[in-house]
Design a protein around this motif. Sequence first.
Motif, PDB file in Angstrom:
ATOM      1  N   LYS A 121     -77.383  26.494  73.999  1.00 49.94           N
ATOM      2  CA  LYS A 121     -76.546  27.479  73.316  1.00 49.94           C
ATOM      3  C   LYS A 121     -75.632  26.814  72.298  1.00 49.94           C
ATOM      4  N   LYS A 122     -75.145  25.622  72.647  1.00 50.23           N
ATOM      5  CA  LYS A 122     -74.259  24.914  71.719  1.00 50.23           C
ATOM      6  C   LYS A 122     -75.004  24.543  70.445  1.00 50.23           C
ATOM      7  N   LYS A 123     -76.232  24.045  70.596  1.00 53.58           N
ATOM      8  CA  LYS A 123     -77.038  23.692  69.420  1.00 53.58           C
ATOM      9  C   LYS A 123     -77.325  24.927  68.565  1.00 53.58           C
ATOM     10  N   CYS A 124     -77.626  26.037  69.209  1.00 59.63           N
ATOM     11  CA  CYS A 124     -77.882  27.280  68.461  1.00 59.63           C
ATOM     12  C   CYS A 124     -76.641  27.711  67.690  1.00 59.63           C
ATOM     13  N   LEU A 125     -75.478  27.612  68.334  1.00 55.35           N
ATOM     14  CA  LEU A 125     -74.231  27.990  67.673  1.00 55.35           C
ATOM     15  C   LEU A 125     -73.941  27.070  66.492  1.00 55.35           C
ATOM     16  N   GLN A 126     -74.121  25.778  66.686  1.00 54.09           N
ATOM     17  CA  GLN A 126     -73.885  24.830  65.598  1.00 54.09           C
ATOM     18  C   GLN A 126     -74.809  25.107  64.420  1.00 54.09           C
ATOM     19  N   SER A 127     -76.063  25.372  64.713  1.00 51.22           N
ATOM     20  CA  SER A 127     -77.030  25.656  63.650  1.00 51.22           C
ATOM     21  C   SER A 127     -76.664  26.943  62.921  1.00 51.22           C
ATOM     22  N   MET A 128     -76.244  27.965  63.681  1.00 55.92           N
ATOM     23  CA  MET A 128     -75.885  29.244  63.067  1.00 55.92           C
ATOM     24  C   MET A 128     -74.666  29.089  62.164  1.00 55.92           C
ATOM     25  N   VAL A 129     -73.650  28.361  62.646  1.00 56.12           N
ATOM     26  CA  VAL A 129     -72.441  28.147  61.840  1.00 56.12           C
ATOM     27  C   VAL A 129     -72.775  27.367  60.571  1.00 56.12           C
ATOM     28  N   THR A 130     -73.613  26.350  60.716  1.00 54.28           N
ATOM     29  CA  THR A 130     -74.019  25.562  59.546  1.00 54.28           C
ATOM     30  C   THR A 130     -74.719  26.433  58.511  1.00 54.28           C
TER      31      THR A 130
END
Length: 299
Positions: A121-130
């Motif tokens: 979930k953290k990786k998905c959030l980071q990718s989405m924010v980027t």
Amino acid sequence: MQIAAMLSGPVIGAVIGYFTNYIAVKMLFHPRNPVKIGKYTLPFTPGIIPGRKKDLARAIGHTVEDELFGANEVRRILLDEKTEEAVAGGIAKEVETILNSEDSMGSMLSGVMGEETYEEKKKCLQSMVTDRITDRIGQMNLGHLLMDKGADVIRQVISNPFIAMFLTPDLLHSFEEPINEHVNQWLDAEGKAIIQGYVEEETESLTGKPLKELIGESGQYMPAVKSALCRAYEHFVENNADSVVKQFRIGEIIEERVAAMSNESLEAMILSVMKNELGMIVKLGAVIGFVIGILNNFI
């Protein structure tokens, strides 16, 4: 002899009344099972309560569900001031304990979700924010923005009229499109990776800090949290009392339990509540029989 004759009627009446009511009370519970002669079942067997046990179970279940544990009663109990304070206050204390914990936000989320799910979930959030940041920068026409601001700075810095004469607005404007194109190319090629690096760095930094450091002193806003919990609790109870009662299946459960009881257990349960009253009925039969015997002497 005359006195004996006068007393015999009341005494016999008392004995008859006593044993009549005694037999009637016993017939409530006995015999516990049907008595058969061949294919035929004797009348009044089993006793009234064993024979109507299913109906009794259904009546008890409906009464408890409708009268004692209906939606309105559940709503009244759950919205009682002490109950609400216990529920909302208890949750508020747990929230305050969590907020004042030394554990980091990342460790808490990892404990709730599981390490693997948390990282995913953290990786998905980071990718989405980027992606969102990159898209917004692209929509800003950063090349045009830089050129506009750069032109203003150039005009303020240049003091030589000769140089300023060549840096006309048209000339500066001609640079906008190439610069904007190169900025967009850079964003696609390198900018996104750089932005993602910054996002990941900040994410790791934030999730590694204790919650109390991120949120600050919890005491200043806990009254508002508790008030919000109370409102949420009241709203939930008001709108879901009916469905909660249905989910409990109080009537069905009681009906099933009573119907599943043995006749002996059912008798013991009823006698534990009504033994004195049933004994008084037997004694009342003797009293009534005695009084009728006395009255019979005068008729």
